[in-house]
Design a protein around this motif. Structure first.
Motif, PDB file in Angstrom:
ATOM      1  N   ASP A 192     -55.157  41.433 -21.600  1.00 49.25           N
ATOM      2  CA  ASP A 192     -54.904  39.994 -21.489  1.00 49.25           C
ATOM      3  C   ASP A 192     -56.071  39.252 -20.848  1.00 49.25           C
ATOM      4  OD1 ASP A 192     -52.378  40.370 -22.578  1.00 49.25           O
ATOM      5  OD2 ASP A 192     -51.422  40.632 -20.616  1.00 49.25           O
ATOM      6  N   ILE A 233     -61.250  34.699 -20.577  1.00 45.37           N
ATOM      7  CA  ILE A 233     -60.114  34.080 -21.263  1.00 45.37           C
ATOM      8  C   ILE A 233     -58.888  34.887 -20.862  1.00 45.37           C
ATOM      9  CG2 ILE A 233     -59.068  33.495 -23.477  1.00 45.37           C
ATOM     10  CD1 ILE A 233     -61.871  33.336 -24.654  1.00 45.37           C
ATOM     11  N   ASP A 279     -54.936  35.489 -21.065  1.00 51.01           N
ATOM     12  CA  ASP A 279     -53.747  35.257 -21.880  1.00 51.01           C
ATOM     13  C   ASP A 279     -52.517  35.525 -21.024  1.00 51.01           C
ATOM     14  OD1 ASP A 279     -51.915  34.898 -23.861  1.00 51.01           O
ATOM     15  OD2 ASP A 279     -52.563  36.574 -25.109  1.00 51.01           O
ATOM     16  N   ARG A 293     -49.089  35.882 -20.875  1.00 52.09           N
ATOM     17  CA  ARG A 293     -48.008  36.091 -21.846  1.00 52.09           C
ATOM     18  C   ARG A 293     -46.623  35.946 -21.228  1.00 52.09           C
ATOM     19  NH1 ARG A 293     -49.832  39.405 -26.428  1.00 52.09           N
ATOM     20  NH2 ARG A 293     -52.095  39.659 -26.281  1.00 52.09           N
ATOM     21  N   PRO A 336     -45.787  30.790 -22.373  1.00 50.51           N
ATOM     22  CA  PRO A 336     -47.094  31.463 -22.359  1.00 50.51           C
ATOM     23  C   PRO A 336     -48.222  30.439 -22.485  1.00 50.51           C
ATOM     24  CG  PRO A 336     -45.567  32.543 -23.870  1.00 50.51           C
ATOM     25  CD  PRO A 336     -44.923  31.248 -23.468  1.00 50.51           C
ATOM     26  N   ARG A 337     -49.379  30.793 -21.951  1.00 47.96           N
ATOM     27  CA  ARG A 337     -50.532  29.901 -22.046  1.00 47.96           C
ATOM     28  C   ARG A 337     -51.814  30.721 -21.997  1.00 47.96           C
ATOM     29  NH1 ARG A 337     -48.994  29.879 -16.742  1.00 47.96           N
ATOM     30  NH2 ARG A 337     -50.612  29.917 -15.125  1.00 47.96           N
ATOM     31  N   THR A 338     -52.871  30.141 -22.492  1.00 45.94           N
ATOM     32  CA  THR A 338     -54.192  30.745 -22.419  1.00 45.94           C
ATOM     33  C   THR A 338     -55.049  29.903 -21.488  1.00 45.94           C
ATOM     34  OG1 THR A 338     -54.019  31.611 -24.668  1.00 45.94           O
ATOM     35  CG2 THR A 338     -56.223  31.455 -23.716  1.00 45.94           C
ATOM     36  N   GLU A 354     -58.817  29.366 -19.665  1.00 49.51           N
ATOM     37  CA  GLU A 354     -60.244  29.679 -19.609  1.00 49.51           C
ATOM     38  C   GLU A 354     -60.708  29.639 -18.155  1.00 49.51           C
ATOM     39  OE1 GLU A 354     -58.933  27.347 -21.630  1.00 49.51           O
ATOM     40  OE2 GLU A 354     -59.084  28.422 -23.535  1.00 49.51           O
TER      41      GLU A 354
END
Length: 361
Positions: free
Chosen positions: A211, A222, A224, A226, A232-234, A236
């Protein structure tokens, strides 16, 4: 509940009830099947919620059941008036249910009562399928707000209060006192990444190695996320200007300790053997993550007692001080657009930034 339990067999015998007084009604057998499916779907969705959310809602609903027993009310009587009475009842209750042989504890904190209102309303809608107005708890919260004002006027304190924000100056002190071993490498990565993604404890606990990846253009990480309380979000995570607090560099050092052949499906933050300092397979649970932050804060002699929520508040505070828009912090920490909770974090620190004395004295 397994997904297979939610399967539906389409039957050509399904028919509408003759003479039904409204569309969408079916014969009794079909209605019974659809009701079972509704309850299975609710249970399935509930089972896939974060454990902390399920536990919180269960605790809130159990408090409501105790209130209903005391007031001789059915559990489905979730109304504006009963919620007002529930607040009044909660206000005089200890934070934990009384047990034989245990002295009564602190009275319930206002934040806990407010959360219980939310838990009762959400559970009534999902489990009992009650159609409640959006403002069903408005009067109850107005009563709670009035009680908080009176409590502050009387000098009464309840609960531990909100978690303090973990700021950059705090992390500077912590980084200087971390041991030069795997514990220190892990704890620095945990703290800085926790801060960088404005994470919740359970979000950090469920991160897998796969992740957390390197940005293809070399700009940072990055992440992730989950498993999350909301969605959920990504996120940076760019390189930090302070090398010793940079979450990217700290993660690289910790990942190197996990080994070149680390299983990408293994948990990112794991326990370390107390004696041999080897990395174990079991992950750090959410409570342990909070305990680690408290412990390393105490070792650094901070003027606050950080908890697992402190990095989340800290990023909002520091981001606001840097002049970043609210929407940036919302996206980073997974808050809903226009989140009142996130803005309360920011507003608590805006007294010097937005002050009527600017340009006056």
């Amino acid at each position: 509940m397994p997904t297979a339990d939610l399967s539906v067999t389409v039957s050509s015998t399904t028919r509408r009830v003759e003479g039904a007084d409204r569309p969408g009604r079916f014969d009794p057998a079909t209605e019974a099947r659809l009701d079972r499916l509704d309850h299975q779907a609710t249970a399935h969705v509930e089972a896939n919620r974060p454990e902390s959310t399920r536990t919180g809602y269960a605790t809130d609903w159990n408090a409501w059941l105790r209130f209903c027993t005391n007031a001789d009310l059915p559990p489905a009587a979730v109304r504006s008036g009963t919620l007002v009475a529930f607040v009044e009842w909660c206000w005089h209750q200890p934070a934990r249910p009384p047990r034989p042989g245990r002295p009564p504890g602190r009275l319930t904190a206002p934040a806990t009562i407010d959360r219980r209102l939310s838990g009762v309303v959400v559970t009534a809608r999902r489990r009992l399928k009650l159609h409640l107005a959006q403002d069903v708890a408005e009067e109850a919260r107005a009563l709670l707000k009035a009680k908080v004002k009176q409590m502050e006027k009387d000098g009464e304190t309840r609960g531990r209060g909100p978690a303090p924000a973990l700021l950059v100056r705090h992390m500077e002190k912590i980084a200087a006192t971390l041991p030069p071993n795997r514990f220190g490498i892990r704890d620095l990565s945990l703290m800085t990444l926790h801060f960088a993604i404005a994470g919740r404890e359970h979000e950090l606990a469920h991160l897998r190695v796969r992740d957390i990846t390197e940005d293809p253009e070399g700009r940072g990480l990055i992440v992730d996320v989950r498993v999350s309380k909301v969605a959920p979000r990504t996120v940076e995570v760019p390189f930090g200007s302070r090398a010793h607090l940079c979450p990217v560099r700290a993660w690289r050092r910790w990942k190197a300790e996990l080994g070149q052949d680390v299983d990408p499906d293994s948990f990112a933050f794991r326990a370390v053997h107390n004696r041999w300092k080897t990395v174990l397979k079991n992950r750090l649970d959410p409570v342990t993550i909070g305990d680690i932050l408290t412990r390393i804060g105490a070792r650094a002699g901070l003027d606050i007692r950080p908890t697992g929520h402190s990095p989340r508040r800290g990023l909002v505070t520091e981001s606001s001080r840097a002049g970043n828009p609210d929407a940036v912090a919302e996206r980073q920490g997974g808050w809903a657009p226009g989140s009142k909770v996130m803005r309360r974090y920011r507003e608590e620190d805006d007294g010097f930034k937005e002050n009527a004395l600017h340009g006056v004295l």
